[in-house]
Structure formats: structure tokens, C-alpha cells
Motif scaffolding. Sequence first.
Motif, PDB file in Angstrom:
ATOM      1  N   ALA A 120       0.848  -1.207   0.000  1.00 12.34           N
ATOM      2  CA  ALA A 120       0.000   0.000   0.000  1.00 12.34           C
ATOM      3  C   ALA A 120       0.880   1.253   0.000  1.00 12.34           C
ATOM      4  O   ALA A 120       0.565   2.254  -0.655  1.00 12.34           O
ATOM      5  N   GLY A 121       1.993   1.174   0.713  1.00 15.18           N
ATOM      6  CA  GLY A 121       2.915   2.313   0.775  1.00 15.18           C
ATOM      7  C   GLY A 121       3.513   2.625  -0.587  1.00 15.18           C
ATOM      8  O   GLY A 121       3.578   3.793  -0.997  1.00 15.18           O
ATOM      9  N   PHE A 122       3.938   1.592  -1.316  1.00 11.85           N
ATOM     10  CA  PHE A 122       4.488   1.823  -2.671  1.00 11.85           C
ATOM     11  C   PHE A 122       3.478   2.601  -3.515  1.00 11.85           C
ATOM     12  O   PHE A 122       3.824   3.538  -4.223  1.00 11.85           O
ATOM     13  N   ALA A 123       2.214   2.163  -3.440  1.00  7.39           N
ATOM     14  CA  ALA A 123       1.186   2.771  -4.284  1.00  7.39           C
ATOM     15  C   ALA A 123       0.917   4.218  -3.881  1.00  7.39           C
ATOM     16  O   ALA A 123       0.832   5.108  -4.737  1.00  7.39           O
ATOM     17  N   GLU A 124       0.799   4.464  -2.584  1.00  5.76           N
ATOM     18  CA  GLU A 124       0.502   5.836  -2.151  1.00  5.76           C
ATOM     19  C   GLU A 124       1.669   6.788  -2.447  1.00  5.76           C
ATOM     20  O   GLU A 124       1.466   7.944  -2.771  1.00  5.76           O
ATOM     21  N   MET A 125       2.905   6.272  -2.322  1.00  5.28           N
ATOM     22  CA  MET A 125       4.056   7.145  -2.587  1.00  5.28           C
ATOM     23  C   MET A 125       4.177   7.455  -4.081  1.00  5.28           C
ATOM     24  O   MET A 125       4.629   8.515  -4.476  1.00  5.28           O
ATOM     25  N   LYS A 126       3.788   6.489  -4.904  1.00  2.00           N
ATOM     26  CA  LYS A 126       3.969   6.689  -6.351  1.00  2.00           C
ATOM     27  C   LYS A 126       2.776   7.394  -7.003  1.00  2.00           C
ATOM     28  O   LYS A 126       2.951   8.215  -7.906  1.00  2.00           O
ATOM     29  N   PHE A 127       1.573   7.066  -6.519  1.00  2.00           N
ATOM     30  CA  PHE A 127       0.390   7.592  -7.210  1.00  2.00           C
ATOM     31  C   PHE A 127      -0.620   8.285  -6.286  1.00  2.00           C
ATOM     32  O   PHE A 127      -1.658   8.729  -6.755  1.00  2.00           O
ATOM     33  N   GLY A 128      -0.373   8.331  -4.989  1.00  2.78           N
ATOM     34  CA  GLY A 128      -1.409   8.840  -4.077  1.00  2.78           C
ATOM     35  C   GLY A 128      -0.929   9.976  -3.198  1.00  2.78           C
ATOM     36  O   GLY A 128      -0.223  10.897  -3.641  1.00  2.78           O
ATOM     37  N   ALA A 129      -1.258   9.879  -1.915  1.00  2.41           N
ATOM     38  CA  ALA A 129      -1.028  10.983  -0.972  1.00  2.41           C
ATOM     39  C   ALA A 129       0.458  11.253  -0.712  1.00  2.41           C
ATOM     40  O   ALA A 129       0.807  12.293  -0.155  1.00  2.41           O
TER      41      ALA A 129
END
Length: 261
Positions: A120-129
Motif C-alpha cells: 500500500a505504501g508503494f502505491a501511495e508514494m507513487k500515485f497517491g497521498a
Amino acid sequence: MPHKILKNMKTKKILGIDVGGSGIKGAVVNTKTGEMQSDRYRIETPVGAKPDDVAGIIETICQKFSWEGPIGVGFPAVVQHGVAKTAANIDKSFIGLNVEKLITARTNCPVKVVNDADAAGFAEMKFGAGVDKSGVVVLITVGTGIGTVIFSDGKLLPNTELGHIIMPGDREAEPYACDATRKKLELSWEQWALRFNEYLHYIEDLFWPDLFIIGGGVSKHENKIFSHFDVRTKIVPAQLLNNAGIIGAAIAAKQAFKDID
Ligand code: BGC
């Protein structure tokens, strides 16, 4: 047995799967844009979450998408080199099991398994908050368990497991403040948020983050909970909501298999 022909390897499409305490979810992800290119397919997590049952569901999800290509899996445990090392909310027989090999054998596809919160962290850092956020970012996912992620200038410290930290008063954070406890004790959003606020204070005093990102099911209820938080650290909800685990698992697989094509 050689892997299937990896026809999706060059297209940046990866099947992302998020193994959660209540559901196992999958979707095809475009790892370049972070978009899901299929519907999300969800199957209830089998009672007890035993290895063969979990692997069977992942095989079913794979078949549903007629998938032949890399698979990324976010898994709710410490995962080192494909091996599960803990099992807080899944069957204890996972401990010591090479989950990557288990799923590869079932699907005949190359599989990368990482901790679900790290995904989840990879996704939020790359595309989210977390896009363009430097310094120390702590992301906390709240659901059946509490998952934690620490990024320092964009670099992940994996498997942090701060959900199992013992807070003052001999209270373990996860059973005290996870979403499953909110439901079980029928806490109001305010009651739950005040518990979680204590946890946030404890974490910020230990790690001094620049930013908290709150993910998992509770992040949909921003308007009911955020006004009860009084931490000094800037705090925002995750942007990718329940899809962060799926998208981030796909990103992890892309990084793991980048040399294949
Ligand atoms: C597990 C973590 C996981 C978290 C969220 C915890 O109980 O120990 O590995 O990330 O739940 O699923």
C-alpha cells in the motif's frame, strides 16, 4: 516447470493481489499509470486462512483474468525473500512457508510477495497521498490488523510491524485500535478515533514523521475521524483507498521482475 509465456511482461500490466483479513482482491494494474485496467475481483478470505485455501483463491483470481504474466501479492505478515515470518491474522502454518513458491506452483506465473502495508505504501508514494513527499512519511493501514510503513526520502524500510508495538499501559496497538476492534466493541467513530489518536501520539513521539498517511477501510470516513486527531504531525487520508494494496503489489512485482524482458 518453466513459467507460462509471459505475454504481459512488456506491457507494464501486472496482476496485483491483496490478501486481507476479510477478502482477497485482485485486479490487472497498469504499473506505469497506477490505474486498474480491470474490475476488482474479490473473494472472501476463507475461515482460518490456511495456506492451501489462500493459494487456491489466488489461483481462482488468476483464472478469472486468464492471467499469464507476473503477479504481485500483498500479504498480511512479515515477508522476507518470499517467506512469511509472522502470522497475526492468518493461519500459523504460514510461518516459515515460502509463499512466493506456493503461489508460483499454483499459478505457474512469476510471483513477488511483499508485506501488504509495504505494498500500500508503494502505491501511495507513487500515485497517491505521498507523491513528491520527502522526509519521513509514516503510512498506517487500518483494517483487520494495523499495518505500518516508513519511507525516508522515498526509500522504504520494509516490514516495520508497528501495529504490534506495546503502548504505555501494556496495550498492544493492533487489538486496541484496529478497525476490527471498532466493529467488535461497537465503538462510535469518535470513540475509535480517540483510541487511534493515542496510538498516533505514541508513534510520532518515537519516529518524528513529517507526514502521516492513514489508509485501509477507515480512510473512507475522513470526515468522521480526522477532527478527533490532535497530533502535531501533518496527517492526511490515503488517496487510493482500498485499491492501494492491489496497485502496490503490482508495483513491487514490476520492480522485482524488471530485468526479465
Ligand atoms: C501484520 C502485518 C500486516 C498488518 C495489516 C498485522 O497484524 O502483522 O504484517 O501488515 O496486520 O494487514
